[in-house]
Every structure is written in C-alpha cells, then in structure tokens.
Design an enzyme around this catalytic site. Structure first.
Site, PDB file in Angstrom:
ATOM      1  N   GLY A 114       0.826  -1.195   0.000  1.00  0.00           N
ATOM      2  CA  GLY A 114       0.000   0.000   0.000  1.00  0.00           C
ATOM      3  C   GLY A 114       0.859   1.244   0.000  1.00  0.00           C
ATOM      4  O   GLY A 114       2.075   1.181  -0.235  1.00  0.00           O
ATOM      5  N   PRO A 115       0.258   2.401   0.276  1.00  0.00           N
ATOM      6  CA  PRO A 115       1.008   3.663   0.238  1.00  0.00           C
ATOM      7  C   PRO A 115       2.043   3.759   1.351  1.00  0.00           C
ATOM      8  O   PRO A 115       1.882   3.177   2.427  1.00  0.00           O
ATOM      9  CB  PRO A 115      -0.084   4.723   0.408  1.00  0.00           C
ATOM     10  CG  PRO A 115      -1.201   4.010   1.108  1.00  0.00           C
ATOM     11  CD  PRO A 115      -1.162   2.608   0.614  1.00  0.00           C
ATOM     12  N   ASP A 240      19.091  -9.917  -1.668  1.00  0.00           N
ATOM     13  CA  ASP A 240      19.129  -8.862  -2.686  1.00  0.00           C
ATOM     14  C   ASP A 240      20.075  -7.752  -2.231  1.00  0.00           C
ATOM     15  O   ASP A 240      19.704  -6.581  -2.146  1.00  0.00           O
ATOM     16  CB  ASP A 240      17.725  -8.309  -2.918  1.00  0.00           C
ATOM     17  CG  ASP A 240      17.617  -7.476  -4.191  1.00  0.00           C
ATOM     18  OD1 ASP A 240      18.615  -7.385  -4.930  1.00  0.00           O
ATOM     19  OD2 ASP A 240      16.537  -6.906  -4.443  1.00  0.00           O
TER      20      ASP A 240
END
Length: 402
Positions: A114-115, A240
């Site tokens: 989400g934001p 990563d």
C-alpha cells in the site's frame, strides 16, 4: 668390512657411523606429514561447521501452504475482527496510538502492500518526537493480504533489531488501517547518493557525500555486520544485497533495507522461484542463476558486487555485457577487472567474494575483521572519483534492472 665416514661439517656421522641425515630427513618428512594431515582435518571440520551453520534456502516453484488460525488461509468470508484477534500478542507492546502521530502524513510512494508516507511520531519508549516512515496496508485488502501484513509486522519487530538494519519504531495492529512505523534514514538510497556525487549535484566534502577510501571500508563493514546478524541470529539470508537496498545517513551510517526475500524465508523457510528471479542477474551468485539452493555465501557474492558499486560511484556491474552473457563468462573464470580507483587489497577482497564454489568465499566474520583491519590504514582524505561516463537514463538497461 669397515664403515667409513666423512667427518666434514656438512656430513657428520654418529658414533655408530650412521649418517645423521638418514635419521633427520625421515623425521622432518614425518613431522611435515603430520602437520599436513592436521591442516586437512582442520579445514574439513571448518567447512563442515560452515555447512551446518549456513542457512540453506530451497527454491519452491509453488508457494508453501500455511496453517493459520487452525485452518488454511482464511477465505473471503472470514471477518477482519477474527484475523486481528488472532494476531501475535507480542505486537501489543509496539502499538502506537493515533494520538502519537503528531503531524500530517506526507506521501512518498506506493509500496507492495500500500502507500508509504513520512510522519512524525512519539514512540512508546518515551524518546521524544522522531521522523518515521509509515507503511500502510491498502484499503480493501483481502484476508490473505491482511494476515501477510500482520506477519510483516511480526518480522520487523522480531528480526530487524540491529544497528545496520532499518529498525521498527512501532505499529498499529489492533484495528484498520494497519501501519508499520520504521526509522527514517536521512540520506535515502546509497545508489542515488553515489550518483549525485558522481554528477556533481552536491558540493564535495559535505556530509554523506564525503566519500573516501576509508568510507568504502566503513560502509562495507556496517553492511557485513548486518548480514552476519541475519545469518547467525536468525538463520536468514538477505537475498538482494545491492546499493539500491542500502539506506545512508548523513554521518555515513548505513542501514540494510529491501528485506522482502528475507521476510518470505522467515515465513515459510523457503523462497519462491518467481520472487528469487526478480533479483537482477548481475548481482547473483552463480548457484542462484542456475537455481541451486541458496546459502549465506550467495549473499557474500552479492556483497562483492556492492563494493564494486561503491568504488565506481554507482556504475552498473559488468557494464560491457548484457545480463544473459554473464553466466557463461563466469563459467570461464571471468571476473570484473579492478576499477581504476580501487586498491589492490580491496580488489583482492572482492575477488575472494567471487569464488565459484560458495564455501571458498569468506565468512562474514572474516570479512568484518578484514575490513576493520584495512580501514585503519585507509585514506580518509582523498575523495572518490571516477572518469567513467554513466548515462543514468540508460542505467536500468545496463544493470538489467526492470
């Protein structure tokens, strides 16, 4: 028959006329053999211990099913109240009430759940108002997304408590909307900072942009400490490791971010092949390119690529090759050449990280000790420079980042 001896300095005999060399040489050879056997046994035991210690992450083509609330993942008919009621009780002490958010939220970007906003909050530890990053679960989230986000909260408050990892400041887990509050890192992405310094967008010598050889060792050591913590404390890999996933403060303090793969391993103990494949090839160890099991030494390879990024001020790895050309080159023992502003000792460390066999690569403790030793004698005055051109508009294509 009498035994004759030559009593020269170089060839003396004992009282029975036997050449001392006949005795000494076998003794030396025998001692050398014993020492060699001890070294072989020691190295074998050390390798076995590393294998036992290193987290082995298997790739899964299909996500592993999880038991939740006594059953499979809740269906769409499950109520939000039931899911929230079953949340981990340890989240309660991290709960930040709405009144502790002391300023309006400022939108930053859209995240995977989400934001994402910035906010000013009053943490529950009474330390005073601080700026924070707020990750929110989007409206109309499904039951699975809701439970995944609760797992994310648990992951951060349980795992991410180390100086070199972005720390949690609190959460909102009692009712919707759900929030995760993380510490704000003033300098942003390390990769973008490297580009800014390269492009001369800031004045050299200011804050985070005072990058010297000593800075490289300091940054690398902090990252290695964070990765060592994930491995030894939680049996996790980052998955990563790259400059794009490192955040940096103006005082050169750095924090590991981009922990989505570690979160997946935390939840299931495995990693989906689809998510693992989202990491750009140019940062991957050979065993990951061919989808073999992942260990901490896979992160070690990527750590060597990270050092290359720093000393080249944000250049993409293997700039002269396309991503699909990398693995055949590595098979033929190709490794990136030493960057112009990189010392021989640092380049040797990078190549040590790029050993083909995972267990030939250094452990995190070895890397930390080496970096600490090198930092003591490193140049802390001369700023990093590079003569290589970098077209930022074409970076994604050159790096294989899409």
């Amino acid at each position: 028959m009498s035994l004759h001896c030559n009593f020269s300095i170089t060839n003396r005999c004992n009282v029975n006329g036997i050449n001392n060399g006949v005795i000494i040489i076998p003794v030396i050879l025998g001692f050398s053999s014993v020492v060699l056997i001890i070294i072989v046994i020691w190295k074998t035991c050390k390798m076995k211990q590393e294998r036992e210690r290193a987290p082995i992450i298997q790739l899964q083509d299909k996500p592993r099913s999880l038991n939740r609330l006594g059953n499979e993942y809740e269906t769409v008919t499950s109520t939000t109240e039931r899911i929230l009621a079953a949340r981990d009780p340890s989240l309660k002490r991290w709960e930040i009430p709405p009144e502790n958010v002391t300023a309006n939220l400022e939108y930053m970007q859209s995240g995977s759940y989400g934001p994402i906003y910035t906010a000013s909050i009053l943490p529950m530890d009474g330390s005073g108002e601080v700026k924070a990053v707020l990750k929110a679960l989007h409206d109309n989230a499904s039951s699975k997304e809701l439970m995944d986000f609760l797992d994310l909260l648990k992951f951060h408050v349980t795992v991410c408590n180390h100086e070199s990892i972005v720390k949690p400041l609190g959460c909102r887990a009692e009712k919707l909307p759900l929030y995760l509050f993380l510490e704000y890192v003033s300098g942003g992405s390390l990769l973008h900072c490297l580009w800014q310094f390269r492009e001369g967008e800031v004045r050299p010598g200011e804050g985070v942009f005072s990058l010297t050889e000593k800075s490289v060792y300091s940054i690398a050591k902090q990252v290695a400490c964070g990765l060592d913590y994930l491995t030894t404390k939680h049996k996790l890999i980052h998955g990563d490791v790259a400059a794009r996933n490192i955040l940096i403060h103006e005082d050169l303090t750095v924090k590991l971010a981009g922990l989505s793969l570690a979160f997946d391993v935390y939840k299931t103990g495995t990693l989906s092949s689809h998510k693992a494949a989202q990491v750009p090839i140019k940062w991957l160890a050979p065993e990951r390119i061919i989808k073999r099991p992942i260990t901490e030494k896979s992160d070690t390879w990527s750590f060597g690529i990270l050092i290359y990024e720093i000393v080249t001020l944000g250049s993409p790895p293997y700039p002269e090759f396309q991503p699909l050309e990398i693995f055949p080159k590595l098979q033929r023992d190709y490794r990136m050449p030493r960057p112009a502003n990189c010392s021989n000792v640092l380049y040797d460390l990078m190549k040590h990280c790029w050993q083909w066999k995972p267990y030939d690569r250094p452990s995190w403790s070895e890397l930390i000790n080496k970096l600490d030793s090198l930092m003591n004698n490193a140049d802390g005055v001369k700023l990093l420079q590079t003569a290589d051109d970098l077209d930022l508009n074409q970076y994604k294509q050159a790096a294989g980042v899409f």
